[in-house]
Every structure is written in structure tokens, then in C-alpha cells.
Design an enzyme around this catalytic site. Sequence first.
Site, PDB file in Angstrom:
ATOM      1  N   VAL A 226      -1.248  -1.480  13.899  1.00 28.26           N
ATOM      2  CA  VAL A 226      -0.340  -2.480  14.482  1.00 28.26           C
ATOM      3  C   VAL A 226       0.873  -2.681  13.566  1.00 28.26           C
ATOM      4  O   VAL A 226       1.608  -3.643  13.719  1.00 28.26           O
ATOM      5  CB  VAL A 226      -1.048  -3.840  14.716  1.00 28.26           C
ATOM      6  N   ARG A 228       3.728  -0.085  11.943  1.00 25.20           N
ATOM      7  CA  ARG A 228       4.843   0.654  12.550  1.00 25.20           C
ATOM      8  C   ARG A 228       4.387   2.106  12.663  1.00 25.20           C
ATOM      9  O   ARG A 228       3.664   2.608  11.802  1.00 25.20           O
ATOM     10  CB  ARG A 228       6.111   0.576  11.676  1.00 25.20           C
ATOM     11  N   GLU A 257       9.520   4.751  20.368  1.00 29.70           N
ATOM     12  CA  GLU A 257       9.148   3.751  21.372  1.00 29.70           C
ATOM     13  C   GLU A 257      10.302   3.563  22.339  1.00 29.70           C
ATOM     14  O   GLU A 257      11.453   3.526  21.905  1.00 29.70           O
ATOM     15  CB  GLU A 257       8.811   2.421  20.692  1.00 29.70           C
ATOM     16  N   HIS A 276       3.399  -1.684  22.136  1.00 26.66           N
ATOM     17  CA  HIS A 276       3.948  -2.619  21.137  1.00 26.66           C
ATOM     18  C   HIS A 276       3.824  -4.052  21.661  1.00 26.66           C
ATOM     19  O   HIS A 276       4.783  -4.820  21.671  1.00 26.66           O
ATOM     20  CB  HIS A 276       5.408  -2.298  20.795  1.00 26.66           C
ATOM     21  N   ALA A 279       0.793  -8.430  20.246  1.00 25.04           N
ATOM     22  CA  ALA A 279       1.007  -9.831  19.874  1.00 25.04           C
ATOM     23  C   ALA A 279       1.051 -10.769  21.077  1.00 25.04           C
ATOM     24  O   ALA A 279       1.011 -11.986  20.899  1.00 25.04           O
ATOM     25  CB  ALA A 279       2.324  -9.961  19.118  1.00 25.04           C
TER      26      ALA A 279
HETATM   27  P1  NAD Z   1       3.210 -10.156   5.904  1.00 26.91           P
HETATM   28  O1  NAD Z   1       4.511 -10.099   5.195  1.00 26.91           O
HETATM   29  O2  NAD Z   1       2.469 -11.443   5.990  1.00 26.91           O
HETATM   30  O3  NAD Z   1       2.203  -9.074   5.263  1.00 26.91           O
HETATM   31  C1  NAD Z   1       2.558  -7.783   4.892  1.00 26.91           C
HETATM   32  C2  NAD Z   1       1.715  -7.421   3.671  1.00 26.91           C
HETATM   33  O4  NAD Z   1       1.874  -6.033   3.387  1.00 26.91           O
HETATM   34  C3  NAD Z   1       2.111  -8.191   2.430  1.00 26.91           C
HETATM   35  O5  NAD Z   1       0.957  -8.754   1.833  1.00 26.91           O
HETATM   36  C4  NAD Z   1       2.718  -7.107   1.527  1.00 26.91           C
HETATM   37  O6  NAD Z   1       2.528  -7.371   0.156  1.00 26.91           O
HETATM   38  C5  NAD Z   1       1.936  -5.898   1.982  1.00 26.91           C
HETATM   39  N1  NAD Z   1       2.520  -4.624   1.580  1.00 26.91           N
HETATM   40  C6  NAD Z   1       3.819  -4.304   1.420  1.00 26.91           C
HETATM   41  N2  NAD Z   1       3.935  -3.025   1.011  1.00 26.91           N
HETATM   42  C7  NAD Z   1       2.683  -2.535   0.903  1.00 26.91           C
HETATM   43  C8  NAD Z   1       2.161  -1.273   0.531  1.00 26.91           C
HETATM   44  N3  NAD Z   1       2.958  -0.270   0.131  1.00 26.91           N
HETATM   45  N4  NAD Z   1       0.825  -1.110   0.546  1.00 26.91           N
HETATM   46  C9  NAD Z   1       0.008  -2.119   0.908  1.00 26.91           C
HETATM   47  N5  NAD Z   1       0.453  -3.349   1.275  1.00 26.91           N
HETATM   48  C10 NAD Z   1       1.782  -3.540   1.275  1.00 26.91           C
HETATM   49  O7  NAD Z   1       3.495  -9.574   7.358  1.00 26.91           O
HETATM   50  P2  NAD Z   1       2.590  -9.644   8.684  1.00 26.91           P
HETATM   51  O8  NAD Z   1       3.053 -10.745   9.541  1.00 26.91           O
HETATM   52  O9  NAD Z   1       1.161  -9.546   8.316  1.00 26.91           O
HETATM   53  O10 NAD Z   1       3.079  -8.288   9.382  1.00 26.91           O
HETATM   54  C11 NAD Z   1       2.871  -7.030   8.743  1.00 26.91           C
HETATM   55  C12 NAD Z   1       3.663  -5.962   9.451  1.00 26.91           C
HETATM   56  O11 NAD Z   1       3.112  -5.774  10.749  1.00 26.91           O
HETATM   57  C13 NAD Z   1       5.139  -6.306   9.705  1.00 26.91           C
HETATM   58  O12 NAD Z   1       5.951  -5.944   8.611  1.00 26.91           O
HETATM   59  C14 NAD Z   1       5.478  -5.512  10.933  1.00 26.91           C
HETATM   60  O13 NAD Z   1       5.944  -4.226  10.584  1.00 26.91           O
HETATM   61  C15 NAD Z   1       4.137  -5.384  11.636  1.00 26.91           C
HETATM   62  N6  NAD Z   1       4.103  -6.246  12.824  1.00 26.91           N
HETATM   63  C16 NAD Z   1       3.823  -5.661  14.011  1.00 26.91           C
HETATM   64  C17 NAD Z   1       3.783  -6.428  15.152  1.00 26.91           C
HETATM   65  C18 NAD Z   1       3.403  -5.804  16.457  1.00 26.91           C
HETATM   66  O14 NAD Z   1       3.774  -6.330  17.495  1.00 26.91           O
HETATM   67  N7  NAD Z   1       2.652  -4.718  16.450  1.00 26.91           N
HETATM   68  C19 NAD Z   1       4.077  -7.799  15.099  1.00 26.91           C
HETATM   69  C20 NAD Z   1       4.314  -8.379  13.856  1.00 26.91           C
HETATM   70  C21 NAD Z   1       4.343  -7.586  12.718  1.00 26.91           C
END
Ligand code: NAD
Length: 311
Positions: A226, A228, A257, A276, A279
Site C-alpha cells: 500500500v 507506492r 496508475e 489505489h 484508504a
Molecule cells: P508515516 O510518515 O506515518 O510513516 C512512514 C514511515 O516510513 C516512517 O516511520 C518513516 O520513518 C519510514 N521510512 C522512511 N524511509 C524508510 C526506509 N527507507 N525504510 C523503512 N522505513 C522507512 O506515513 P504513513 O501515513 O504511514 O504512510 C506511509 C506511506 O504510505 C506514504 O508515504 C505513502 O506513500 C503511502 N500511502 C499510501 C496510501 C494509499 O492510498 N495506498 C495512502 C496514504 C499513504
Amino acid sequence: RQAIEAAWPGLELIVLPDDPAARLPAEVLERIDFAYFSGDVYPEYSRSFFAATQGAPNLRWLHTFNAGVDNPVFRRFLDRGVVLSTSSGSTAQPIAQSVIGGMLMLARPFLRWADAQRRRAWEPVPASEAPADLAGQRMTVVGLGAIGSEVARLARAFGLEVTGVRRSPRREGDPVERVVPPGELPALARETDWLVLACPLTEETRGLVSRDVLAALPRGACLLNVARGEVVDEAALIEALATGHLGGAYLDVFTTEPLPPDSPLWGLPNVIISPHNSAVAAGNERRATEGYFLPNLARMRAGQPLVNEVR
Ligand code: NAD
């Protein structure tokens, strides 16, 4: 609107018209110093919102309902010095529930049952083909933020052993058995039945789940993505699924996408695709407004640093 007016009485609130053709007069644009993109994300509205706010010369702060801001439209605001903050976290619950739903569909025989149901066929899965017990299986969560932590918390309720991949070490209260740094992922893959991707797309995470990492997963392991699409080598993933090395995948995100109609992913058995859309939930807008925008509005008013500020 009521919540915003109650939080900051006397604030002049301009609600952008729900009409992509509408243009705000220059004297109105000049009066905008904060903007909240509140989640009507259909493209025409997004375009009109961003066109209007980009043309607001005195805009100082933009808060968005979105969690991720890798869309280039946000860069243009940052480049002109506008403070940008997100509602990252507001969709963590529904996304984590989608991940767990995908896991259960793959772990229990839902795809097989659904296929038989469509054929009106009574086909119990025989004990000789019984799926493995979920309890005791090993899950690796890459990105232990809002989404990843919620996935881990829920997965442990099913008896999974969860390992988080994060740069900083394990902290008190982390909902995982252990935390390892990203460099250990290739080794950890060998002991992973469920690989969950919930990290941001960065230069470090692009292609992180390489052909080698996929090959290191035990035969029958599943991927739940979920994050990218670009975090995974999609061509290698298709191969690993087609050859049966991977047992299945739940995929919400893709390199391109919308996923092109000729992508082999559509036709692979044991692949669950959501467009996508993991959520989607009626409470998201309320969670973003009450949990992120209004608290940030109060901080902005008090001159305090914002939560979820993008730098
Ligand atoms: P968040 O910022 O709360 O968590 C992201 C985590 O990833 C952080 O703890 C960060 O330290 C960690 N991280 C960064 N680089 C890393 C690496 N190289 N290895 C391991 N961990 C690493 O964000 P979130 O709200 O949990 O969302 C996470 C990601 O999910 C977003 O950045 C977005 O790309 C994706 N997302 C997708 C959807 C969807 O509809 N599918 C919706 C929201 C977010």
C-alpha cells in the site's frame, strides 16, 4: 465549516466553488493566507483548487487532506515558500484494514470459495489442501509509521510474529517483536511469510523490493503493498507470481496508475487489486479535519510548529 469557525471566530472563510470553471476575483485571491485542501479529490475540483490557491499571492500555509505529497503540484507551493502540512495518519486505519483484508483473503480460501460460488458449485477445500495456520507466521513491515504500525498491531491479534524495518531502533510501545534497519531487508526476506510495504517513496526506497529480495522470500510468501508501486521491481514481481514463487499479493499501488489494461497483474490468480483505493472510508475527511487541520490551525494561530509539516 462550523468546526473551523468555532476554532477561530472572526476568521474569514472562503469556500472555493465546487465548479472547475469558476475563477476567484483577484481581490479575493489576495485575501487568502491559509488554504485547506479538504478532500474533494476528483480531478476537476483538484485542478480548480490548486489553480486558485497557486494564484493567491499572499498564501502562507497550505494544509492538505492527503497523506502523501509526492504529486508535483505540491512541490510548486514549497518552491514558492508556502508552508505545507499533511493529514498523514488520517487514513491509517482503513488502509491497515485493507491490508489485513487482503492478507485474510490470501491466507484463508476466499478466492477459491468466491470462484466456486460464481459457478454455483459446492466445493469444500479438502483437508489435504488445507491452508497453513496464520498464527506463528512471520510478517515484515517496511515503514513503521501510521499505516505500518496499525497493520502490525492488527496482525499480532492473529498471532503473527511481526518485525518492523526502520532506521531507528525499537522503542517502548512499538507494536512489533523487533525492529531491524533497512539494510537487513535482504536477509530478513528469507524469514518472511508476509511482506508489507508502508514506507514513503524516496531515493532509498525506490526499487527496495528488488528481484533479489523477492527471490529471497520463501516459496509461497505473499506481498501486501500500500506504499507506492515504484518501491517494488514490478517486472520481477510479475515473474515471481507467475512462476508460483510467491503465493499471492494484495496490491493497491502500481508503477503506472491507472494500471494499464494489458498488465499481466490483472489476470494472475492469487492477486488482489484495489485501484489505489485501500484508504476509502467515510470517516477520512472528519479524521483529517478534526485530527490534523484544526489542531494545526490552533498551532498556526499560537505561532507553534505544525504537525506533519513537509520540508
Ligand atoms: P508515516 O510518515 O506515518 O510513516 C512512514 C514511515 O516510513 C516512517 O516511520 C518513516 O520513518 C519510514 N521510512 C522512511 N524511509 C524508510 C526506509 N527507507 N525504510 C523503512 N522505513 C522507512 O506515513 P504513513 O501515513 O504511514 O504512510 C506511509 C506511506 O504510505 C506514504 O508515504 C505513502 O506513500 C503511502 N500511502 C499510501 C496510501 C494509499 O492510498 N495506498 C495512502 C496514504 C499513504
